[in-house]
Design a protein around this motif. Structure first.
Motif, mmCIF file in Angstrom:
data_model
loop_
_atom_site.group_PDB
_atom_site.id
_atom_site.type_symbol
_atom_site.label_atom_id
_atom_site.label_comp_id
_atom_site.label_asym_id
_atom_site.label_seq_id
_atom_site.Cartn_x
_atom_site.Cartn_y
_atom_site.Cartn_z
ATOM 1 N N THR A 6 35.930 51.921 -11.187
ATOM 2 C CA THR A 6 35.578 51.174 -12.265
ATOM 3 C C THR A 6 36.803 50.352 -12.780
ATOM 4 O OG1 THR A 6 33.695 52.462 -13.143
ATOM 5 C CG2 THR A 6 34.653 50.869 -14.648
ATOM 6 N N VAL B 77 31.541 46.161 -9.801
ATOM 7 C CA VAL B 77 32.202 46.676 -11.078
ATOM 8 C C VAL B 77 31.037 47.166 -12.031
ATOM 9 C CG1 VAL B 77 32.530 44.478 -12.316
ATOM 10 C CG2 VAL B 77 33.934 46.730 -12.903
ATOM 11 N N THR C 283 29.610 50.997 -12.895
ATOM 12 C CA THR C 283 29.383 51.315 -14.500
ATOM 13 C C THR C 283 28.218 52.190 -14.223
ATOM 14 O OG1 THR C 283 30.460 49.303 -14.886
ATOM 15 C CG2 THR C 283 29.088 50.363 -16.672
#
Lengths: 162, 249
Positions: free
Chosen positions: B108, B130, B134
């Protein structure tokens, strides 16, 4: 983006996993350019990096455009800008809900930045009740999560926000 | 900034994702519940997608005509550039979740920083990835908290799993090639350390677990020095491709 005749053909290609919506409805179709010799260049973007439907979508685009008379079709996968559920059209949201898939809510900036994630309630696409619970954040495809409605007891898919 | 350093850097991130995907695939049909089979398969699929984009990019940078399949299937263990965290077997569910907690916290922060890389392809892959990681981090957090703050048995096993994975965390923060960092292509791994630890330690606290006090394991994965486990993993992953060169279906 230009709405050329080739765009209109490409825009009719359904999503292979959610055939009730097209790739244009989902925002997967990014650009279509054509020249005066019948050559078409299409740009598509994946919902998730590993989305296995991209190969099928590529083949379906070539088939649809070839059938419409274009002599050469070239499909390019572009990653930037990254796809987001914010690109779903309002029409796509309506169609998904009618199909039994709860559409994604608009993403809230700043939400989910803490160490322990929070999720908002999702409305059941069957009976409309907001009294639902997530049974798994990961569902039958990368873009969906599994939910259960506490009111009508039916399980349903949710197109999760990204 | 050397081309070899650039290729190796991209390969490192690609191999992290590829090897992680392969380990996650082991869980399909073996997870504690059906939903978890689906979840781990989905997370593995995201990792595989990231690996494919990164491998293809590494192949183009290298310019020797190697594509994603060549790089995935026709390199031996000493040519892999992944960190050791992802390569060891994870046949205990607590270990799988402890590893996902550490690895997703790192991915992340890494991908968030790489969004502004001077390497535009790397930046594009990162901007996409990204958002995916998450969800992986969320998944690990839910399980680590549930198991850590669960029964006496689940608490003890989650702590043991965290203790087992923690030594391999340090390798993630080994410095990258200075030329690549200076050119804005690579993110300097030591710079991610505080943010990653803050993410992980907040979850460890929430889960009523203790931050392990253990020595760091020996690194070297980025230089091709691996544990015995990687060879076994690659034999499993590569044998079909090597037995039937050029086969497709």
């Amino acid at each position: 983006m230009t709405r050329t005749p080739a765009w209109d053909v490409a825009a009719t290609v359904p999503d292979p996993e959610l055939p009730v919506v097209t790739i244009a409805d989902l925002g997967i179709l990014r650009d279509v350019t054509e020249d005066d010799r019948g050559r078409v260049h299409v740009q598509i973007t994946p919902t998730y990096s590993g989305c296995p439907a991209m190969e099928t979508i590529r083949d379906d685009l070539v088939d649809a455009l070839t059938l419409a008379g274009y002599s050469q079709v070239d499909v390019e996968l572009v990653l930037s800008p990254a796809w987001t559920t914010d690109w779903l059209t309002d029409d796509a949201r309506t169609k998904l809900e009618a199909y039994g898939v709860a559409p994604p809510a608009a993403r809230v900036a700043g939400a989910g930045d803490g160490p322990v994630p929070l999720s908002l309630s999702v409305r059941c696409p069957q009976c409309g009740s907001p009294d639902t619970r997530e049974s798994s954040r990961f569902g039958s495809t990368a873009c969906k999560s599994l939910w259960v409605c506490r009111s009508c007891r039916e399980p349903f898919d949710h197109f999760k926000p990204l | 900034m050397s081309l070899k350093a650039h290729v190796d850097y991209v390969l490192g991130l690609a191999d992290d994702a590829l090897v992680s995907a392969q380990r996650l695939g082991w869980w399909i049909s073996r997870a504690p519940q059906l939903e978890e089979d689906v979840a781990l398969a989905n997370i593995g699929l995201d990792q595989l997608g990231q690996a494919r984009a990164l491998l293809a990019h590494a192949g183009r940078l290298e310019g020797e005509g190697r594509g994603e399949d060549d790089l995935a299937h026709l390199r031996d263990d000493r040519e892999f550039r992944n960190v050791k965290l992802v390569e060891r077997p994870q046949e205990d569910f607590g270990v799988a979740m402890a590893r996902m907690l550490l690895f997703s916290a790192w991915q992340t922060e890494l991908y968030a920083a790489l969004r502004s890389s001077a390497d535009e392809t790397l930046a594009a892959v990162a901007a996409k990835a990204v958002k995916e990681v998450t969800y992986h981090a969320d998944h690990a957090v839910h399980w680590v908290v549930r198991l850590g703050d669960g029964t006496e048995e689940s608490h003890a096993r989650m702590q043991a799993a965290l203790d087992a994975e923690w030594p391999w965390l340090a390798e993630l923060f080994e410095p990258a090639d200075a030329g690549l960092v200076a050119a804005g292509v690579a993110v300097d791994p030591p710079a991610l350390r505080d943010a990653v630890l803050a993410r992980v330690e907040a979850v460890v606290g929430e889960a009523t677990l203790q931050v392990p006090q253990v020595d760091d394991a020996v690194g070297g994965g980025r230089r091709g020095l691996h544990t015995e486990a990687l060879g076994h993993l690659l034999a499993d992953m590569q044998h079909l491709h090597r037995s039937h060169p050029g086969a497709s279906w």
